[in-house]
Design an enzyme around this catalytic site. Structure first.
Site, PDB file in Angstrom:
ATOM      1  N   GLU A 210      18.069 -35.412  57.819  1.00 30.97           N
ATOM      2  CA  GLU A 210      17.772 -33.975  57.968  1.00 30.97           C
ATOM      3  C   GLU A 210      18.647 -33.477  59.104  1.00 30.97           C
ATOM      4  OE1 GLU A 210      15.540 -31.992  56.305  1.00 30.97           O
ATOM      5  OE2 GLU A 210      14.808 -33.543  54.954  1.00 30.97           O
ATOM      6  N   CYS A 244      16.645 -25.507  63.560  1.00 28.71           N
ATOM      7  CA  CYS A 244      17.728 -25.955  62.670  1.00 28.71           C
ATOM      8  C   CYS A 244      18.015 -24.944  61.567  1.00 28.71           C
ATOM      9  CB  CYS A 244      17.393 -27.305  62.064  1.00 28.71           C
ATOM     10  SG  CYS A 244      15.822 -27.320  61.191  1.00 28.71           S
TER      11      CYS A 244
HETATM   12  P1  NAD Z   1      20.507 -35.617  68.160  1.00 28.40           P
HETATM   13  O1  NAD Z   1      21.259 -36.036  66.973  1.00 28.40           O
HETATM   14  O2  NAD Z   1      21.184 -35.545  69.461  1.00 28.40           O
HETATM   15  O3  NAD Z   1      19.230 -36.579  68.396  1.00 28.40           O
HETATM   16  C1  NAD Z   1      18.339 -36.916  67.366  1.00 28.40           C
HETATM   17  C2  NAD Z   1      17.765 -38.298  67.615  1.00 28.40           C
HETATM   18  O4  NAD Z   1      18.814 -39.257  67.611  1.00 28.40           O
HETATM   19  C3  NAD Z   1      17.041 -38.451  68.937  1.00 28.40           C
HETATM   20  O5  NAD Z   1      15.836 -39.150  68.701  1.00 28.40           O
HETATM   21  C4  NAD Z   1      18.004 -39.250  69.790  1.00 28.40           C
HETATM   22  O6  NAD Z   1      17.350 -40.101  70.698  1.00 28.40           O
HETATM   23  C5  NAD Z   1      18.782 -40.056  68.775  1.00 28.40           C
HETATM   24  N1  NAD Z   1      20.157 -40.303  69.202  1.00 28.40           N
HETATM   25  C6  NAD Z   1      20.969 -39.469  69.902  1.00 28.40           C
HETATM   26  N2  NAD Z   1      22.201 -40.019  70.071  1.00 28.40           N
HETATM   27  C7  NAD Z   1      22.157 -41.228  69.446  1.00 28.40           C
HETATM   28  C8  NAD Z   1      23.118 -42.273  69.259  1.00 28.40           C
HETATM   29  N3  NAD Z   1      24.347 -42.191  69.760  1.00 28.40           N
HETATM   30  N4  NAD Z   1      22.735 -43.368  68.566  1.00 28.40           N
HETATM   31  C9  NAD Z   1      21.484 -43.473  68.062  1.00 28.40           C
HETATM   32  N5  NAD Z   1      20.544 -42.505  68.220  1.00 28.40           N
HETATM   33  C10 NAD Z   1      20.859 -41.401  68.895  1.00 28.40           C
HETATM   34  O7  NAD Z   1      19.842 -34.218  67.733  1.00 28.40           O
HETATM   35  P2  NAD Z   1      18.951 -33.246  68.580  1.00 28.40           P
HETATM   36  O8  NAD Z   1      19.757 -32.685  69.689  1.00 28.40           O
HETATM   37  O9  NAD Z   1      17.660 -33.894  68.920  1.00 28.40           O
HETATM   38  O10 NAD Z   1      18.622 -32.113  67.525  1.00 28.40           O
HETATM   39  C11 NAD Z   1      19.472 -31.062  67.282  1.00 28.40           C
HETATM   40  C12 NAD Z   1      20.148 -31.186  65.948  1.00 28.40           C
HETATM   41  O11 NAD Z   1      19.214 -31.556  64.949  1.00 28.40           O
HETATM   42  C13 NAD Z   1      20.741 -29.877  65.464  1.00 28.40           C
HETATM   43  O12 NAD Z   1      21.967 -30.127  64.843  1.00 28.40           O
HETATM   44  C14 NAD Z   1      19.733 -29.387  64.435  1.00 28.40           C
HETATM   45  O13 NAD Z   1      20.247 -28.509  63.488  1.00 28.40           O
HETATM   46  C15 NAD Z   1      19.273 -30.658  63.850  1.00 28.40           C
HETATM   47  N6  NAD Z   1      17.947 -30.508  63.284  1.00 28.40           N
HETATM   48  C16 NAD Z   1      17.789 -30.614  61.945  1.00 28.40           C
HETATM   49  C17 NAD Z   1      16.533 -30.427  61.416  1.00 28.40           C
HETATM   50  C18 NAD Z   1      16.278 -30.533  59.948  1.00 28.40           C
HETATM   51  O14 NAD Z   1      15.108 -30.560  59.571  1.00 28.40           O
HETATM   52  N7  NAD Z   1      17.274 -30.593  59.097  1.00 28.40           N
HETATM   53  C19 NAD Z   1      15.457 -30.136  62.242  1.00 28.40           C
HETATM   54  C20 NAD Z   1      15.683 -30.046  63.608  1.00 28.40           C
HETATM   55  C21 NAD Z   1      16.929 -30.247  64.134  1.00 28.40           C
END
Ligand code: NAD
Length: 455
Positions: A210, A244
């Site tokens: 997602e 998002c």
């Molecule tokens: P992110 O990708 O930075 O983090 C998401 C998760 O991944 C966190 O739990 C984090 O600890 C983990 N993570 C981060 N870097 C990592 C790595 N290098 N290796 C492994 N795990 C890692 O995203 P975010 O900042 O939490 O959220 C924002 C993004 O999420 C935006 O792009 C938004 O559009 C998207 N989003 C999508 C939805 C959806 O339902 N489609 C909902 C909310 C947010």
């Protein structure tokens, strides 16, 4: 065996007991989760308020109430969703019965994002439990208090071999991604989504991703401008734009652009975002404040544009005369900045949007059926709305997910159940008869009969 390996091994062992295959077990666990959430609404609100000042109103309407909805729906429908389904048997297999049996995938890993920390962590867990999986939930580490709150509630009340929260950031998530799960469900950015997908590929683990992207709102010259502005401003500045499916940017027909801007400014004023107490959330952390401030081109500010780095507040901001070449149009904004781009020709603006990665959402505001059909038929996107923003996520009958760069798979309602299930097709043959045609020796006369039967 290291710690993560052991956590996963214990869940695998528990899954093998078949306890989660019982529908009553799943229903009992979901009801328990609902009671826990209900009893701890204040506790959950205090945590999220500490993290980024999300109000009790928004904590209920955009986080917890969606979880209640998903639990209630699952409890009511699990029996139906998990029943084996009879399907027609094809001619060559007659006589026989054919059916499909939904079965849980096994041990699931759910990785949450920070912007709706409860909803985006617990809603996939509800789907996983409903489908009979065990769950290891890794919430986002950025809202540290909500992460701790979920760990406390879940780890103190559920059997960890069935449902467990593992807290942490990149190192812990990386360690988890090295394990052999039966399903990974990830919510977050496109770049981390790719890391997750690659890790999953090593063990051929099915994924739901997602992700995000730049979701456009298209405002045509013949829309109801007043209601358009109301719904758009709400969807954009909800959670200070950290949504998002928020409209990332607006393309508006030249003939209504000025009126749109005037009404949008008025709507921002009337929403009293920063006037009333607890009416506007903070930006999640300093790094995101800095990233967002850099996107505010002072020459293009129509309204807003001010910020306070100590309180992590950025005013609802509209930028005008923006072009697709501007910095603000490069990546998903994910904050309270709304770029407005004018257009003259709907076909040309659709073509431009189609050059960009497929967005998670798209919104079209119009009263013209032909315009509506053009947008819906020609642009590929996860899901969206006509004359509204964001609210499509609340209808679990439609499922929710992205396409292309905005994600893989969908969830909520039965879509969530399917995301955590395998559908096993079974041909069930009686033994009282056995047509001889397929068996050796493969004679000419048998082939003639086969051709006659199959066509
Ligand atoms: P992110 O990708 O930075 O983090 C998401 C998760 O991944 C966190 O739990 C984090 O600890 C983990 N993570 C981060 N870097 C990592 C790595 N290098 N290796 C492994 N795990 C890692 O995203 P975010 O900042 O939490 O959220 C924002 C993004 O999420 C935006 O792009 C938004 O559009 C998207 N989003 C999508 C939805 C959806 O339902 N489609 C909902 C909310 C947010």
């Amino acid at each position: 065996m290291d710690k993560m390996q052991e956590i996963v091994a214990l869940q695998k062992k528990f899954f093998q007991t078949n306890a989660t295959k019982e529908v009553n077990f799943r229903i009992a666990q979901l009801k328990k989760l609902e009671s826990l959430l209900r009893e701890n609404e204040d506790f959950l609100h205090e945590a999220i308020y500490k993290d980024f000042k999300k109000s009790a109103f928004e904590n209920y309407t955009t986080e917890i109430s969606l979880l209640y909805h998903d639990i209630k729906e699952a409890v009511k429908k699990i029996s139906k969703w998990s029943k084996k389904k009879r399907v027609r048997t094809n001619l060559v297999n007659l006589p026989a019965k054919s059916y499909i049996i939904p079965e849980p995938l096994g041990v699931s890993l759910i990785i949450g994002a920070w912007n709706y920390p409860y909803q985006l962590s617990i809603a996939p867990a509800i789907a996983a439990i409903a489908a009979g999986n065990t769950v290891i939930l890794k919430p986002s580490e950025l809202p540290i208090n909500t992460s701790k709150a979920m760990a406390k509630l879940i780890n103190e009340n559920f059997d960890p071999n069935f449902f467990r929260v593992v807290e942490g950031g990149v190192p812990e998530t990386t360690a988890l991604l090295n394990q052999d799960f039966d399903k990974i469900f990830f919510t977050g950015s496109v770049s981390v989504g790719k890391i997750v997908y690659q890790a999953a590929a090593k063990n051929l683990i099915p994924v739901t991703l997602e992700l995000g992207g730049k979701s456009p709102a298209i405002i045509t010259e013949n829309c109801d401008l007043k209601i358009t502005v109301k719904r758009l401003i709400w969807g954009k500045f909800l959670n200070a734009g950290q949504t998002c499916i928020a409209p990332d940017y607006v393309v508006v027909h030249k003939s209504v652009k000025n009126k749109f801007l005037e009404l949008a400014k008025k709507e921002i004023e009337e929403s009293k975002f920063l006037v009333e107490e607890d009416n506007y959330v903070q930006i999640i952390n300093d790094a995101n404040v800095a990233r967002l401030i850099a996107l505010i081109d002072a020459d293009k500010v129509y309204t807003g544009g001010k910020y306070n780095t100590d309180t992590r507040i950025i005013e609802p901001t509209i930028l005008t005369d923006v072009t697709f070449e501007d910095n603000v149009m490069k990546d998903e904004i994910f904050g309270p900045i709304l770029p407005v781009i004018e257009y003259e020709d709907l076909d040309a603006i659709i073509a431009k949007i189609k050059e960009m990665p497929k967005p998670l959402s798209c919104y079209v505001f119009t009263k013209d059926k032909e315009y509506k059909q053009k947008v819906l038929n020609q642009i590929s996107f996860g899901g969206g709305a006509v004359n509204d923003t964001v609210m499509h996520i609340s209808n679990s009958n439609m499922g929710f997910g992205g396409v292309g760069d905005s994600g893989i798979g969908a969830y909520h309602g039965e879509y969530g159940f399917k995301a955590f299930s395998h559908y096993k097709g079974i041909l069930d043959k009686p033994t009282w008869i056995e047509p001889n045609l397929k068996y050796y020796p493969h004679t000419k006369s048998k082939l003639k009969w086969i051709k006659r039967l199959i066509g």
